[in-house]
Design a protein around this motif. Structure first.
Motif: not given
Length: 332
Positions: A48-50, A137, A168, A298-299, A302, A305, A307, A310-311
């Motif tokens: 996952l990413n922002p 990731t 991340g 999970a989201v 994430q 902000r 963490v 990485k998730i």
């Protein structure tokens, strides 16, 4: 992308409307088929990413990325090729790959361009020694970090200030800059101090008075800066005398300062990142892993902000699996 399908079904995360994590659903969808020049990948893990939740938060933002409903979710993935389309010679069924599939990566099966059209639609060979969770990731964060560092070109003579260093992208920026020989000072919360030290950065608290705290750490001066979160680090860098030409942003636009985008990473940059990880020279902190059934959780984690690292969402395992697995660990 137009995808042919057969009569079988597979799981994929879908959005029936744009919004927050509550609009994400795991659905049974038709199995896609690889067309000419394409490969189908059985996804084992998705990172996952922002940008994943930012670009699906509302219709106007989604439109800027070319997304329309119904939409998928997530971009980074890793897995195994299980079907190749006509004309594909680069890959064969059974090959391990990682890459990007813009807003459709969190799915058991994805179809991507075998030749590669950038992080939004590509597959790359996964190096030996690199596990799928870690490979999942790399695409967005690795490419973005490489593009940002290319703007300022840090070296042994540099002291680099990195804003949002524990995120991340930050974990890649910090380590790649250290590999290049630079001294790195990274902003973060008090809770992230040990984490940043472990990456090779000297931690400094963000917030009011940042420039003064950095000046105390580096009385000889800061020579370059990358702001991964907003504009606070840009402002502090300017106050410390860093010229605009050696400042870069990722999540904001500042007049006179270059903004980096993973799509602009140099050819081969992501392969180099993967090689460094596979060799153990660059570590990827994975904060948590979730089964796909828990995509909303999970989201939410994430998007908070806070963490460190990485998730990853696992696409393998029982269909009714629940709960997050794992804890912060350093891979590589």
């Amino acid at each position: 992308m137009q995808e042919q399908s057969d009569q079988r079904r597979c799981r994929a995360v879908r959005l029936g409307s744009f919004g927050g994590p509550d609009v994400l659903e795991v659905r049974e969808v038709p199995v896609p088929r690889a067309g000419p020049g394409q490969v189908r990948v059985r996804v084992t893990a998705a990172g996952l990413n922002p940008m994943d939740w930012i670009m699906t938060a509302d219709a106007d933002t989604a439109a800027r990325f070319g997304l329309s409903l119904p939409a998928g979710f997530g971009t980074d993935y890793a897995g195994v090729v299980d079907q190749v389309g006509d004309g594909v010679t680069r890959f064969a069924p059974g090959d391990r790959v990682f890459g990007g599939a813009l807003s459709r990566a969190v799915a058991e099966l994805v179809v991507v361009d075998a030749a590669g059209r950038g992080a939004a639609d590509e597959a790359r060979p996964t190096p030996e020694g690199l596990d799928d969770r870690t490979a999942a990731t790399l695409t967005i964060a690795g490419a973005t970090a490489s593009a940002a560092l290319a703007v300022i070109e840090p070296g042994p003579a540099d002291t680099l200030l990195v804003g949002g260093a524990a995120g991340g992208v930050g974990v890649f920026v910090v380590q790649l800059a250290r590999i290049a020989g630079a001294r790195v000072i990274g902003t973060g919360s008090a809770a992230s101090s040990d984490f940043l030290r472990d990456l090779g950065a000297e931690p400094v608290a963000y917030g009011d008075g940042l420039a003064d705290r950095v000046r105390a750490l580096a009385p000889s001066g800061v020579t370059a800066a990358i702001d991964l979160y907003g504009t606070e680090t840009v402002q502090a860098a300017r106050e410390l005398g860093v010229p605009d030409g050696r400042i870069c942003t990722v999540a904001a636009q500042v007049e006179g300062v270059s903004a980096a985008n993973g799509a602009n990473a140099a050819p081969g940059a992501l392969d180099e990142v993967a090689r460094l990880v596979a060799e153990g020279r660059l570590r990827v902190p994975i904060a948590a892993t979730f089964p796909v059934a828990q995509i909303r959780g999970a989201v939410e984690l994430q998007a908070g902000r806070h963490v460190h690292g990485k998730i990853v969402v696992d696409l393998e395992g029982p269909r009714d699996e629940a709960g997050a697995r794992g804890s912060t660990r350093m891979t590589g």
